[in-house]
Design a protein around this motif. Structure first.
Motif, mmCIF file in Angstrom:
data_model
loop_
_atom_site.group_PDB
_atom_site.id
_atom_site.type_symbol
_atom_site.label_atom_id
_atom_site.label_comp_id
_atom_site.label_asym_id
_atom_site.label_seq_id
_atom_site.Cartn_x
_atom_site.Cartn_y
_atom_site.Cartn_z
ATOM 1 N N ARG A 228 48.467 25.780 -2.007
ATOM 2 C CA ARG A 228 49.592 26.193 -2.839
ATOM 3 C C ARG A 228 49.851 25.142 -3.915
ATOM 4 N NH1 ARG A 228 52.967 30.058 -1.229
ATOM 5 N NH2 ARG A 228 54.734 29.023 -2.254
ATOM 6 N N SER A 229 50.190 25.622 -5.101
ATOM 7 C CA SER A 229 50.526 24.752 -6.222
ATOM 8 C C SER A 229 52.015 24.877 -6.508
ATOM 9 C CB SER A 229 49.713 25.160 -7.454
ATOM 10 O OG SER A 229 50.077 24.395 -8.573
ATOM 11 N N GLU A 230 52.709 23.737 -6.486
ATOM 12 C CA GLU A 230 54.150 23.738 -6.706
ATOM 13 C C GLU A 230 54.517 22.725 -7.783
ATOM 14 O OE1 GLU A 230 55.566 24.965 -2.185
ATOM 15 O OE2 GLU A 230 55.596 22.844 -2.779
ATOM 16 N N ARG B 50 52.888 18.327 -10.631
ATOM 17 C CA ARG B 50 52.302 19.411 -9.840
ATOM 18 C C ARG B 50 51.798 18.849 -8.514
ATOM 19 N NH1 ARG B 50 49.807 24.529 -11.366
ATOM 20 N NH2 ARG B 50 50.846 24.066 -13.347
ATOM 21 N N ILE C 284 49.858 19.867 -4.850
ATOM 22 C CA ILE C 284 49.028 20.834 -4.126
ATOM 23 C C ILE C 284 49.208 20.578 -2.638
ATOM 24 C CG2 ILE C 284 46.717 21.748 -3.764
ATOM 25 C CD1 ILE C 284 47.890 22.114 -6.621
ATOM 26 N N MET D 279 43.591 21.971 -7.762
ATOM 27 C CA MET D 279 44.706 21.441 -8.555
ATOM 28 C C MET D 279 44.428 21.609 -10.052
ATOM 29 S SD MET D 279 46.400 17.638 -8.398
ATOM 30 C CE MET D 279 44.908 16.730 -8.830
ATOM 31 N N SER E 246 44.441 25.319 -11.013
ATOM 32 C CA SER E 246 45.784 25.896 -11.095
ATOM 33 C C SER E 246 46.501 25.416 -12.348
ATOM 34 C CB SER E 246 46.603 25.547 -9.841
ATOM 35 O OG SER E 246 46.954 24.181 -9.806
#
Length: 347
Positions: free
Chosen positions: A171-173, A216, A218, A257, A260
């Motif tokens: 997941r990328s946040e 960002r 990951i 990473m 994304s």
């Protein structure tokens, strides 16, 4: 044509706004020419800055940001711009450009530095008194609005690693601060044997550049695997400070990473992905080539004042081999405490 008038940027809001308007309008200016670097470098590291510009007919015609690095370990230099991969003069007027370079050399003499360094992205006509160095390369490539086209443009082997990360459910946040980024990055540079910048530096970057500075992270199952701080400028995105935990490579977190980031930057309207600077002969250099980016040499220019040779302050220098090995053996907490005091001079 009128003679260029040399000025120093006013640090007030109107002065900075005027400077930045010129940066955005000037094709050879970069994110690292923005006025905010004066505050960041001054407050994070305590280095003195001179942000020169020339004016003709009441309008800015060229700019040159400079900062002084004074270190017993790494020497005394005037650089445009430390902690930045690009710099030098920006502006089309040749008379203005010449006036700024002359001013920089005069300042270098006044300060007694060993050398003046211009970290240019574009080559310029230099006299015999200027020197170059075949070490740093940049990696820049167009991207398009189509995710599928951008993914297909990645060479097959590296594309498979990206797909692995997708399949693993990474997941990328996007974070609002450096809270999760910093420990991931600090641990990564420690394993490389490099002193880490202080947490305050990253906080200042985010504070100063706002939405143009992205953090960002990951992760998987609530654990951060990799993180990157990226800069946005006009139609470009530049991942700048990145790192990962020891498991990042086996989980494809690095490749996921950057994929994304590329995907989201394209959705934001970016058309250039700037993979940043790497030194020839390093793993980072090879990693970027494996992503299909062609290396382009950076035409940095050095003018020697009191120094006898072009500086060679980089981890590939054999003289730092033992220091790097010793740094890796330090406990992480101790390295994080000591590191910022050393890193402030590694501009």
């Amino acid at each position: 044509m009128s003679i260029p008038v040399l000025q120093l940027m006013d640090a007030d809001t109107s002065g900075r706004r005027r400077w930045d308007a010129f940066v955005y309008e000037t094709p050879d200016a970069t994110f690292f020419h923005r006025s905010g670097w004066q505050r960041v470098i001054g407050e994070a590291f305590g280095h003195r800055c001179w942000f020169y510009y020339t004016e003709q007919g009441g309008r800015i015609s060229a700019i040159l940001p400079l900062a002084e690095i004074r270190s017993r370990l790494f020497g005394h230099a005037l650089v445009s711009l430390p902690f930045c991969v690009y710099g030098g003069v920006a502006g089309a007027c040749e008379r203005s450009r010449t006036a700024l370079v002359d001013a920089a050399r005069a300042l270098a003499r006044k300060l007694g530095v060993r050398h003046l360094e211009l970290r240019r992205l574009q080559a310029a006509e230099d006299g015999p008194e200027w020197h170059g160095k075949d070490l740093y390369y940049t990696f820049r490539k167009p991207i398009c609005a189509s995710d599928e086209a951008n993914l297909t443009a990645i060479p097959r082997k590296q594309r498979a690693v990206v797909r692995k990360g997708i399949a693993l459910g990474l997941r990328s946040e996007i974070d609002a601060d450096a809270g999760r980024f910093f420990p991931v990055y600090a641990g990564s540079v420690h394993r490389l044997g490099t002193p880490v910048f202080g947490r305050r530096y990253f906080q200042l970057l985010k504070e100063e550049f706002g939405d143009d500075c992205e953090l960002r992270v990951i992760g998987k199952d609530g654990h951060a695997l990799a993180a990157v701080m990226s800069f946005f400028f006009r139609n470009e995105v530049l991942p700048y400070y990145g790192g990962g935990v020891p498991q990042a490579r086996s989980t494809a977190a690095y490749d996921f990473m950057y994929w994304s980031l590329m995907r989201d930057a394209a959705a934001r309207g970016c058309t250039i992905f700037d993979f940043g600077r790497s030194k020839r002969g390093t793993g980072a250099f090879d990693f970027k080539k494996n992503w299909g980016f062609a290396p382009a040499p950076l035409p940095y220019a050095y003018w020697l004042n009191t120094g006898a040779s072009v500086p060679d302050v980089n981890p590939l220098n054999p003289r730092y081999k033992l220091l790097i090995a010793a740094w890796r053996r330090l406990p992480l907490a101790l390295a994080n405490a000591i590191g910022p005091h050393i890193a402030r001079d590694l501009g």
